[in-house]
Design a protein around this motif. Structure first.
Motif, PDB file in Angstrom:
ATOM      1  N   HIS A  36       0.862  -1.222  -0.022  1.00  0.00           N
ATOM      2  CA  HIS A  36       0.118  -0.161   0.279  1.00  0.00           C
ATOM      3  C   HIS A  36       0.703   1.174   0.010  1.00  0.00           C
ATOM      4  N   HIS A  37       1.852   1.273   0.541  1.00  0.00           N
ATOM      5  CA  HIS A  37       2.836   2.411   0.728  1.00  0.00           C
ATOM      6  C   HIS A  37       4.300   1.887   0.649  1.00  0.00           C
ATOM      7  N   VAL A  38       4.985   2.529  -0.245  1.00  0.00           N
ATOM      8  CA  VAL A  38       6.645   2.494  -0.290  1.00  0.00           C
ATOM      9  C   VAL A  38       7.274   3.703  -0.077  1.00  0.00           C
ATOM     10  N   LEU A  72      -2.400  -1.696  -6.375  1.00  0.00           N
ATOM     11  CA  LEU A  72      -3.228  -0.731  -7.013  1.00  0.00           C
ATOM     12  C   LEU A  72      -3.812   0.551  -6.019  1.00  0.00           C
ATOM     13  N   GLY A  73      -3.492   1.755  -6.533  1.00  0.00           N
ATOM     14  CA  GLY A  73      -3.911   2.701  -5.832  1.00  0.00           C
ATOM     15  C   GLY A  73      -2.838   3.011  -4.743  1.00  0.00           C
ATOM     16  N   GLY A  74      -1.793   2.601  -4.610  1.00  0.00           N
ATOM     17  CA  GLY A  74      -0.630   2.596  -3.679  1.00  0.00           C
ATOM     18  C   GLY A  74      -0.028   3.816  -3.964  1.00  0.00           C
ATOM     19  N   ARG A  75       0.821   4.280  -2.955  1.00  0.00           N
ATOM     20  CA  ARG A  75       1.384   5.571  -2.854  1.00  0.00           C
ATOM     21  C   ARG A  75       2.864   5.308  -2.432  1.00  0.00           C
ATOM     22  N   ILE A  76       3.652   6.145  -3.287  1.00  0.00           N
ATOM     23  CA  ILE A  76       5.230   6.069  -2.864  1.00  0.00           C
ATOM     24  C   ILE A  76       5.644   7.568  -2.191  1.00  0.00           C
ATOM     25  N   ALA A 115      11.232   6.042 -13.976  1.00  0.00           N
ATOM     26  CA  ALA A 115      10.257   4.950 -13.713  1.00  0.00           C
ATOM     27  C   ALA A 115       9.444   4.892 -15.083  1.00  0.00           C
ATOM     28  N   PRO A 116       8.900   3.634 -15.480  1.00  0.00           N
ATOM     29  CA  PRO A 116       7.876   3.576 -16.529  1.00  0.00           C
ATOM     30  C   PRO A 116       6.604   4.210 -16.121  1.00  0.00           C
ATOM     31  N   ILE A 117       6.171   4.873 -17.176  1.00  0.00           N
ATOM     32  CA  ILE A 117       4.877   5.441 -16.818  1.00  0.00           C
ATOM     33  C   ILE A 117       3.591   4.550 -16.897  1.00  0.00           C
ATOM     34  N   GLY A 118       3.571   3.558 -17.702  1.00  0.00           N
ATOM     35  CA  GLY A 118       2.520   2.561 -17.940  1.00  0.00           C
ATOM     36  C   GLY A 118       1.931   2.085 -16.529  1.00  0.00           C
ATOM     37  N   PRO A 119       2.989   1.536 -15.928  1.00  0.00           N
ATOM     38  CA  PRO A 119       2.739   0.925 -14.425  1.00  0.00           C
ATOM     39  C   PRO A 119       2.135   2.088 -13.612  1.00  0.00           C
ATOM     40  N   ARG A 124      -2.679   3.644 -10.963  1.00  0.00           N
ATOM     41  CA  ARG A 124      -3.289   4.830 -10.228  1.00  0.00           C
ATOM     42  C   ARG A 124      -2.071   5.245  -9.106  1.00  0.00           C
ATOM     43  N   ALA A 125      -0.969   5.053  -9.309  1.00  0.00           N
ATOM     44  CA  ALA A 125      -0.027   5.564  -8.249  1.00  0.00           C
ATOM     45  C   ALA A 125       0.256   6.823  -7.995  1.00  0.00           C
TER      46      ALA A 125
END
Length: 330
Positions: free
Chosen positions: A226-228, A246-250, A263-267, A272-273
């Motif tokens: 959920h969170h990195v 999905l919907g996680g937060r960095i 970072a790759p834009i697709g993922p 919905r990062a």
């Protein structure tokens, strides 16, 4: 009084004798008891900051001490009060800091006495020593702001914490205290076991598992975190995106590996990062953190404490990468 000065033209630290400052209006003179070091202190000595108007910089942002004199109209504290510094200028509360918060570094704490505006002081947790309390203003508040104030971490979530420095271990403690599962990514099995002792549930040795993001997915049955807490930058951000649910937060906290991120834009779009830059936090959040530390009886992880005269040795230890915080004690 004594203080440590960095003079760029001399390219080194020197312990100097200077007059004790006089507090001005709404300022307090604080007798410093302990100063916690941050990587910005090493960066300062490496020339990452311009010197002051007199060609001198005094390192140190985190401080714990005791109020010994008050300037005119100072009302928030009294003589004899224990205080810690607030690392942000003029950011008491609110969603975004004023411009000067990000443009003016707060330094000058590696001295026996400092004058501090009363708005930039906070009462410390009652259960901590000065050495322990000095670690809170930058490392503690950065972790708290990322995970609790903005991240709203809660029980049942999974949090990935990179590294075992001061911010990282505060993040482990705060996330675990909220009931989250904490996965630590670090450089050795020994550090993993030490991180477990302060609340980590799992650990990944990035030396034996360089594709650590894949191991996060294995540990979470493919769900992700959920969170990195992103501490490195560079291509490592791409690993953090892959490890995310999905919907996680960095929370982008450190740039220890690179001053850029890739970072790759697709993922990012698919998941919905949220990628949020963290630059410490406001004073109200610091006061909330202090209350929580008192309630939970949390204690900061301190690798080693050095006497004031051994500040250069303390900074050398900081460069080597401590487990937790390095503190200079008066």
């Amino acid at each position: 009084m004594q203080r440590w000065e960095y003079r760029p033209q001399e390219r080194g630290l020197a312990q100097c004798d200077v007059p004790i400052p006089e507090p001005g209006p709404r300022e307090a003179l604080v007798k410093v008891k302990a100063v916690s070091l941050n990587y910005r202190d090493a960066a300062l000595i490496d020339g990452a900051m311009d010197s002051g108007p007199d060609g001198v910089l005094v390192p140190g942002s985190d401080m714990s001490g005791e109020v010994v004199r008050l300037g005119p109209d100072t009302k928030r504290f009294s003589i004899g009060d224990r205080v810690i510094s607030a690392d942000t200028m003029n950011w008491i509360d609110g969603p975004a800091p004023p411009y000067e918060t990000n443009s003016v570094p707060l330094l000058g704490r590696l001295a026996e006495y400092v004058c501090v505006p009363e708005d930039r002081l906070v009462a410390p947790p009652q259960n901590l020593t000065h050495v322990e309390a000095s670690t809170l203003p930058v490392a503690g508040l950065t972790a708290w702001f990322a995970l609790v104030e903005l991240g709203h971490v809660r029980a049942g979530q999974t949090v990935v914490v990179q590294g075992t420095g001061g911010v990282a271990l505060f993040a482990v403690q705060f996330a675990a205290a909220h009931g989250a599962r904490v996965i630590v990514v670090t450089s050795s099995d020994e550090k993993i076991e030490r991180a477990r002792a302060v609340g980590a549930s799992d650990g990944i040795n990035r030396q034996t598992h360089p594709a650590w993001h894949e191991r996060v997915l294995e540990l979470t049955d493919g769900f992700g975190a959920h969170h990195v807490l992103e501490m490195s930058g560079g291509e490592n951000l791409g690993f953090s995106v892959v490890a995310l649910a999905l919907g996680g937060r960095i929370s982008l906290v450190g740039l220890l590996g690179s001053s850029e991120i890739r970072a790759p834009i697709g993922p990012i779009l698919f998941k919905r990062a949220q990628i949020v830059g963290i630059g410490v936090g406001h004073r109200r959040a610091q006061e909330d953190m202090v209350a929580a530390i008192d309630r939970l009886s949390l204690r900061p992880v301190i690798d080693r404490t050095y006497p004031f005269a051994q500040t250069p040795e303390a900074i050398a230890h900081l460069r080597r990468g401590p487990f937790g915080k390095i503190v200079v004690s008066m």
